[in-house]
Design a protein around this motif. Structure first.
Motif, PDB file in Angstrom:
ATOM      1  N   THR A  78       0.835  -1.190   0.000  1.00 53.80           N
ATOM      2  CA  THR A  78       0.000   0.000   0.000  1.00 53.80           C
ATOM      3  C   THR A  78       0.872   1.243   0.000  1.00 53.80           C
ATOM      4  O   THR A  78       2.054   1.178   0.362  1.00 53.80           O
ATOM      5  N   THR A  79       0.271   2.362  -0.371  1.00 55.20           N
ATOM      6  CA  THR A  79       0.948   3.651  -0.250  1.00 55.20           C
ATOM      7  C   THR A  79       0.570   4.335   1.059  1.00 55.20           C
ATOM      8  O   THR A  79       1.100   5.407   1.368  1.00 55.20           O
ATOM      9  N   ALA A  80      -0.325   3.724   1.821  1.00 53.12           N
ATOM     10  CA  ALA A  80      -0.751   4.300   3.101  1.00 53.12           C
ATOM     11  C   ALA A  80       0.427   4.369   4.070  1.00 53.12           C
ATOM     12  O   ALA A  80       1.330   3.529   4.034  1.00 53.12           O
ATOM     13  N   ASN A  81       0.407   5.361   4.936  1.00 53.29           N
ATOM     14  CA  ASN A  81       1.473   5.536   5.923  1.00 53.29           C
ATOM     15  C   ASN A  81       1.159   4.898   7.262  1.00 53.29           C
ATOM     16  O   ASN A  81       2.010   4.882   8.152  1.00 53.29           O
ATOM     17  N   ASN A  82      -0.074   4.415   7.426  1.00 49.46           N
ATOM     18  CA  ASN A  82      -0.461   3.822   8.704  1.00 49.46           C
ATOM     19  C   ASN A  82      -1.438   2.685   8.450  1.00 49.46           C
ATOM     20  O   ASN A  82      -2.431   2.866   7.748  1.00 49.46           O
ATOM     21  N   ILE A  83      -1.164   1.557   9.035  1.00 48.06           N
ATOM     22  CA  ILE A  83      -2.065   0.411   8.980  1.00 48.06           C
ATOM     23  C   ILE A  83      -2.373   0.057  10.423  1.00 48.06           C
ATOM     24  O   ILE A  83      -1.489  -0.413  11.159  1.00 48.06           O
ATOM     25  N   ALA A  84      -3.611   0.292  10.836  1.00 43.79           N
ATOM     26  CA  ALA A  84      -3.954   0.088  12.245  1.00 43.79           C
ATOM     27  C   ALA A  84      -5.173  -0.807  12.458  1.00 43.79           C
ATOM     28  O   ALA A  84      -5.375  -1.304  13.552  1.00 43.79           O
ATOM     29  N   THR A  85      -5.971  -1.024  11.409  1.00 42.85           N
ATOM     30  CA  THR A  85      -7.209  -1.785  11.581  1.00 42.85           C
ATOM     31  C   THR A  85      -7.350  -2.823  10.471  1.00 42.85           C
ATOM     32  O   THR A  85      -6.655  -2.783   9.452  1.00 42.85           O
ATOM     33  N   GLU A  86      -8.302  -3.711  10.665  1.00 41.61           N
ATOM     34  CA  GLU A  86      -8.609  -4.701   9.641  1.00 41.61           C
ATOM     35  C   GLU A  86      -9.048  -4.011   8.350  1.00 41.61           C
ATOM     36  O   GLU A  86      -8.681  -4.431   7.256  1.00 41.61           O
ATOM     37  N   THR A  87      -9.806  -2.949   8.481  1.00 40.46           N
ATOM     38  CA  THR A  87     -10.251  -2.190   7.312  1.00 40.46           C
ATOM     39  C   THR A  87      -9.054  -1.639   6.546  1.00 40.46           C
ATOM     40  O   THR A  87      -9.041  -1.665   5.306  1.00 40.46           O
ATOM     41  N   ASP A  88      -8.038  -1.160   7.276  1.00 34.25           N
ATOM     42  CA  ASP A  88      -6.816  -0.670   6.631  1.00 34.25           C
ATOM     43  C   ASP A  88      -6.143  -1.781   5.829  1.00 34.25           C
ATOM     44  O   ASP A  88      -5.692  -1.561   4.707  1.00 34.25           O
ATOM     45  N   VAL A  89      -6.071  -2.968   6.407  1.00 33.62           N
ATOM     46  CA  VAL A  89      -5.429  -4.095   5.720  1.00 33.62           C
ATOM     47  C   VAL A  89      -6.230  -4.476   4.481  1.00 33.62           C
ATOM     48  O   VAL A  89      -5.668  -4.729   3.417  1.00 33.62           O
ATOM     49  N   LYS A  90      -7.562  -4.489   4.608  1.00 33.73           N
ATOM     50  CA  LYS A  90      -8.405  -4.848   3.466  1.00 33.73           C
ATOM     51  C   LYS A  90      -8.252  -3.859   2.310  1.00 33.73           C
ATOM     52  O   LYS A  90      -8.495  -4.211   1.154  1.00 33.73           O
ATOM     53  N   ALA A  91      -7.845  -2.633   2.617  1.00 31.13           N
ATOM     54  CA  ALA A  91      -7.639  -1.622   1.578  1.00 31.13           C
ATOM     55  C   ALA A  91      -6.298  -1.802   0.874  1.00 31.13           C
ATOM     56  O   ALA A  91      -6.054  -1.169  -0.159  1.00 31.13           O
ATOM     57  N   CYS A  92      -5.434  -2.649   1.412  1.00 31.99           N
ATOM     58  CA  CYS A  92      -4.126  -2.910   0.795  1.00 31.99           C
ATOM     59  C   CYS A  92      -4.312  -3.836  -0.406  1.00 31.99           C
ATOM     60  O   CYS A  92      -5.370  -4.419  -0.612  1.00 31.99           O
ATOM     61  N   ASP A  93      -3.247  -4.008  -1.168  1.00 24.04           N
ATOM     62  CA  ASP A  93      -3.279  -4.885  -2.335  1.00 24.04           C
ATOM     63  C   ASP A  93      -3.036  -6.328  -1.874  1.00 24.04           C
ATOM     64  O   ASP A  93      -1.902  -6.812  -1.854  1.00 24.04           O
ATOM     65  N   ILE A  94      -4.134  -6.994  -1.513  1.00 19.22           N
ATOM     66  CA  ILE A  94      -4.065  -8.370  -0.998  1.00 19.22           C
ATOM     67  C   ILE A  94      -3.562  -9.320  -2.086  1.00 19.22           C
ATOM     68  O   ILE A  94      -2.794 -10.247  -1.803  1.00 19.22           O
ATOM     69  N   ASN A  95      -3.981  -9.087  -3.323  1.00 20.10           N
ATOM     70  CA  ASN A  95      -3.519  -9.940  -4.412  1.00 20.10           C
ATOM     71  C   ASN A  95      -2.009  -9.835  -4.585  1.00 20.10           C
ATOM     72  O   ASN A  95      -1.324 -10.829  -4.810  1.00 20.10           O
ATOM     73  N   ARG A  96      -1.465  -8.645  -4.452  1.00 14.86           N
ATOM     74  CA  ARG A  96      -0.015  -8.454  -4.545  1.00 14.86           C
ATOM     75  C   ARG A  96       0.683  -9.211  -3.422  1.00 14.86           C
ATOM     76  O   ARG A  96       1.735  -9.817  -3.614  1.00 14.86           O
TER      77      ARG A  96
END
Length: 155
Positions: A78-96
């Motif tokens: 991800t390009t996000a600077n903070n991953i703190a919740t399940e929702t944040d992780v789901k917004a990442c590129d899971i396929n990658r």
């Protein structure tokens, strides 16, 4: 011991409870982690790994956010600077992440198989294992970048 079943009223059970080998391993572990600097060294190894992975991802133009604490680490595409919740992780590129995991596994590096899990560096991991992991990851990141470029051309 007279109060422990079957002689007494206190029920106690567990696969390795009281097992001499498990108890010896537990005591040896407690001795090792009590050594001065144990946790500082473990954290330094983990930082070396995640910083190396981040540097390799940046070199391959792969967006990667890394986090670590102690001997634990997380990798998020991800390009996000903070991953703190399940929702944040789901917004990442899971396929990658899946592509990265399988490519690393094929190259002999076993990571946690889900983008929702963390990885661990242990006391027995040395700099050579960390360097090897980073080098393989650098190659994998480059391959992921090539496949991304091909997908973009075909889109």
């Amino acid at each position: 011991m007279a109060t422990i079943a079957p002689l007494g009223p206190v029920y106690q059970a567990g696969t390795l409870s009281g097992n001499p080998i498990a108890m010896t391993a537990g005591l040896a572990t407690l001795e090792l982690i009590s050594a001065p600097g144990f946790y500082q060294e473990l954290e330094a190894k983990t930082l070396s790994l995640v910083q190396g992975l981040k540097k390799a991802a940046v070199a391959a133009d792969i967006p990667l956010h890394v986090v670590s604490i102690g001997g634990m680490f997380g990798l998020f595409f991800t390009t996000a600077n903070n991953i703190a919740t399940e929702t944040d992780v789901k917004a990442c590129d899971i396929n990658r992440f899946k592509q990265f995991f399988h490519a690393m596994l094929k190259a002999g590096i076993y990571l946690a198989p889900s983008a929702f899990e963390i990885g661990f560096v242990s006391a027995v991991h040395g700099q050579s294992e960390i360097d090897k992991t980073i080098a393989i990851a650098a190659d994998v990141f480059m391959e992921l970048n090539k496949s991304q470029s091909i997908q973009q051309l075909c889109a």
